[in-house]
Scaffold this motif. Structure first.
Motif, mmCIF file in Angstrom:
data_model
loop_
_atom_site.group_PDB
_atom_site.id
_atom_site.type_symbol
_atom_site.label_atom_id
_atom_site.label_comp_id
_atom_site.label_asym_id
_atom_site.label_seq_id
_atom_site.Cartn_x
_atom_site.Cartn_y
_atom_site.Cartn_z
ATOM 1 N N GLU A 43 -2.570 -1.898 -6.584
ATOM 2 C CA GLU A 43 -3.035 -0.508 -6.667
ATOM 3 C C GLU A 43 -4.357 -0.346 -5.919
ATOM 4 O OE1 GLU A 43 -3.566 3.082 -9.956
ATOM 5 O OE2 GLU A 43 -3.389 0.998 -10.632
ATOM 6 N N GLY A 44 -4.431 0.690 -5.123
ATOM 7 C CA GLY A 44 -5.652 0.967 -4.372
ATOM 8 C C GLY A 44 -5.694 0.364 -2.982
ATOM 9 N N PHE A 45 -4.630 -0.349 -2.603
ATOM 10 C CA PHE A 45 -4.584 -0.962 -1.277
ATOM 11 C C PHE A 45 -3.684 -0.159 -0.342
ATOM 12 C CE2 PHE A 45 -6.170 -4.364 -3.889
ATOM 13 C CZ PHE A 45 -7.068 -5.029 -3.057
ATOM 14 N N ASP A 46 -3.938 -0.319 0.957
ATOM 15 C CA ASP A 46 -3.163 0.406 1.962
ATOM 16 C C ASP A 46 -1.945 -0.375 2.435
ATOM 17 O OD1 ASP A 46 -5.136 2.593 2.262
ATOM 18 O OD2 ASP A 46 -6.405 0.978 3.046
ATOM 19 N N GLY A 47 -2.007 -1.694 2.361
ATOM 20 C CA GLY A 47 -0.916 -2.533 2.841
ATOM 21 C C GLY A 47 -0.743 -3.761 1.989
ATOM 22 N N ILE A 48 0.432 -4.398 2.091
ATOM 23 C CA ILE A 48 0.748 -5.532 1.238
ATOM 24 C C ILE A 48 1.591 -6.554 1.999
ATOM 25 C CG2 ILE A 48 2.743 -4.271 0.287
ATOM 26 C CD1 ILE A 48 2.339 -5.822 -2.323
ATOM 27 N N SER A 49 1.322 -7.826 1.740
ATOM 28 C CA SER A 49 2.099 -8.917 2.315
ATOM 29 C C SER A 49 2.358 -9.951 1.232
ATOM 30 C CB SER A 49 1.336 -9.564 3.482
ATOM 31 O OG SER A 49 2.024 -10.704 3.966
ATOM 32 N N ALA A 73 5.187 -6.768 4.015
ATOM 33 C CA ALA A 73 5.325 -7.720 5.117
ATOM 34 C C ALA A 73 5.573 -9.116 4.559
ATOM 35 C CB ALA A 73 4.066 -7.715 5.988
ATOM 36 N N VAL A 74 6.772 -9.629 4.794
ATOM 37 C CA VAL A 74 7.141 -10.972 4.336
ATOM 38 C C VAL A 74 6.730 -11.974 5.406
ATOM 39 C CG1 VAL A 74 9.061 -12.474 3.680
ATOM 40 C CG2 VAL A 74 9.036 -10.082 2.950
ATOM 41 N N ASN A 313 0.164 -8.010 11.541
ATOM 42 C CA ASN A 313 0.184 -7.012 12.615
ATOM 43 C C ASN A 313 1.251 -5.950 12.347
ATOM 44 O OD1 ASN A 313 -1.899 -8.136 14.102
ATOM 45 N ND2 ASN A 313 -0.544 -9.351 15.404
ATOM 46 N N ASP A 314 2.417 -6.382 11.847
ATOM 47 C CA ASP A 314 3.470 -5.423 11.488
ATOM 48 C C ASP A 314 3.005 -4.504 10.370
ATOM 49 O OD1 ASP A 314 5.347 -6.206 13.351
ATOM 50 O OD2 ASP A 314 6.372 -7.598 12.027
ATOM 51 N N MET A 315 2.350 -5.093 9.384
ATOM 52 C CA MET A 315 1.822 -4.310 8.274
ATOM 53 C C MET A 315 0.861 -3.227 8.784
ATOM 54 S SD MET A 315 -0.484 -5.717 5.092
ATOM 55 C CE MET A 315 -1.652 -6.396 6.248
ATOM 56 N N ASN A 320 -0.275 2.497 10.251
ATOM 57 C CA ASN A 320 -0.777 3.452 11.251
ATOM 58 C C ASN A 320 0.325 4.330 11.832
ATOM 59 O OD1 ASN A 320 -3.475 2.632 11.054
ATOM 60 N ND2 ASN A 320 -3.197 0.987 12.543
ATOM 61 N N GLY A 321 1.534 4.226 11.257
ATOM 62 C CA GLY A 321 2.628 5.102 11.662
ATOM 63 C C GLY A 321 3.311 4.719 12.955
#
Length: 330
Positions: A43-49, A73-74, A313-315, A320-321
C-alpha cells in the motif's frame, strides 16, 4: 516514484540499489514472499516486483488493485505461479523476464548431460569407496556421436541447440512454433520421433496443462535408446515416480534435474532435515546416474543483473503508461 520488491535475496540488493540510483526511484526491499499475509505492505507504492516463486491468489490481485497498483513484475522466466486471468480481471499486468540469459540455463543443461554421458557420478561414487577400476559398463560415448532431442525451441531451447550443434551432435527439435533462425542448428520433428531417436532428451518448455507430465510412463515406453533426460525447465514436466521406475529398469540411463515437481518444499532453504525431504528426492539423489541441482541453472552474475533490470524497467515503463513487450496476460 516508489516501488516495492518482494522475495529479494541478499545478493540481489546491490543490483536493485544500483537500478534505483540510476533511475532516481525509491525502492523498498523485502525478504518476504508476496502473498495474502504480506500484500498489505504494498500500500502506498507505485510499482511492485516479486521473484514469483510462491503462488499468487486472486485475493492478492484484488488488494493490489485497491492500492492503485496496475502491474506486477516477475523477476524470472516462469509465470506458472501467477493466476493470469485473475490478474487481468483486476487490471494487473503481469510481466516476466523472458530472456535474461538463455546461455546460463543452456550451459547448465549441457553440463548435466556431459556429467552423465561420461559416467562421472559412477566413477565419483566408486572412488569414494576405494574402487578406481573401470569396465565395459562405464564405457562412455562422445557427444558428436549423439542425437539430442529438444522439447521446446524458445530462447533457452535455441541456445541449447546452438551449443550441442557446435559440439557436433545431431539436434532434433519439437516445438509447435517454427523459428527459421534455428534451421542451421536443428531438424524439426514430431514428439514421438524425439522419444524414439534421442540419446539425450532435454526439456525447455513452459509448464502448461498440455505439457504437465509430458515425461510419463507412456512417453518413456516410446524411448528406444535408453536416453539421458535433462530438465532445466519446470519440475511438473516430469512424472517423478515414472522417472524413478525408468531409471531402475534402465529404460532411462540417467537424469540431470535442476527442478523437481515438489521443489518448493526444500529448494532454496538451509538446514533441511533429512526426515523432511520427500522420499522421491531421497531415492533420486542416491542414484549415481542422477545429478540434481537446486534450481540454480539461471544463477550467474549476468543473469541476476539482467533479471532485475529487465523486470524493473518493465515496471517503470508500465507505470509511465508506455507498456511492455513482456506482458504475459494481455
Amino acid at each position: 516514484m516508489k516501488v516495492i520488491c518482494y522475495a529479494v535475496a541478499p545478493l540481489e540488493d546491490s543490483y536493485i540499489k544500483n537500478w534505483a540510483k540510476k533511475n532516481d526511484v525509491e525502492v523498498k526491499i523485502l525478504r518476504e514472499d508476496l502473498n495474502e499475509k504480506t500484500v498489505h505492505l504494498a500500500e502506498g507504492f507505485d510499482g511492485i516486483s516479486s521473484e514469483g516463486i510462491e503462488p499468487v491468489t486472486e485475493e492478492v490481485y484484488d488488494q493490489l488493485a485497491k492500492f492503485g497498483l496496475k502491474q506486477l513484475a516477475v523477476r524470472q522466466v516462469g509465470f506458472d505461479n501467477q493466476d493470469l486471468e485473475a490478474a487481468k480481471k483486476y487490471g494487473i499486468k503481469i510481466t516476466n523476464v523472458a530472456s535474461y540469459s538463455p546461455r546460463a540455463i543452456a550451459e547448465m543443461g549441457v553440463t548435466h548431460a556431459m556429467y552423465l554421458l561420461r559416467q562421472v557420478g559412477i566413477y565419483y561414487n566408486r572412488m569414494n569407496h576405494g574402487n578406481f577400476n573401470f569396465e565395459e559398463r562405464t564405457l562412455s560415448r562422445e557427444i558428436f556421436n549423439c542425437t539430442i532431442g529438444l522439447i521446446g525451441g524458445g530462447h533457452i531451447g535455441g541456445a541449447t541447440a546452438q551449443i550441442y550443434s557446435s559440439l557436433g551432435a545431431k539436434v532434433l527439435l519439437f516445438d509447435p512454433y517454427y523459428d527459421a533462425a534455428l534451421e542451421p542448428f536443428v531438424e524439426y520433428t514430431d514428439l514421438d520421433t524425439i522419444f524414439k531417436k534421442s540419446d539425450i532428451i532435454s526439456l525447455h518448455t513452459p509448464l502448461l496443462p498440455s505439457t504437465t507430465n509430458i515425461i510419463n510412463s507412456e512417453s518413456i515406453s516410446k524411448m528406444e535408446k535408453q536416453p539421458i533426460l535433462i530438465n532445466m525447465a519446470r519440475g511438473g514436466l516430469v512424472d517423478t515416480s515414472a522417472l524413478i521406475d525408468a531409471l531402475k529398469s534402465g529404460k532411462i540411463s540417467g537424469a540431470g534435474l535442476d527442478t523437481l515437481a515438489n521443489e518448493a518444499e526444500f529448494f532454496g532453504k538451509e538446514h533441511v532435515k533429512e526426515s523432511d525431504l520427500p522420499d522421491d528426492y531421497k531415492e533420486l539423489v542416491n542414484m549415481d546416474n542422477v545429478l540434481i541441482t537446486p534450481h540454480v541453472a539461471f544463477f550467474t552474475k549476468l543473469a541476476v543483473k539482467n533479471s532485475i533490470e529487465i523486470a524493473l524497467n518493465d515496471m517503470k515503463s508500465i507505470i509511465n503508461g508506455k507498456g511492455s513487450k513482456n506482458i504475459v496476460n494481455l
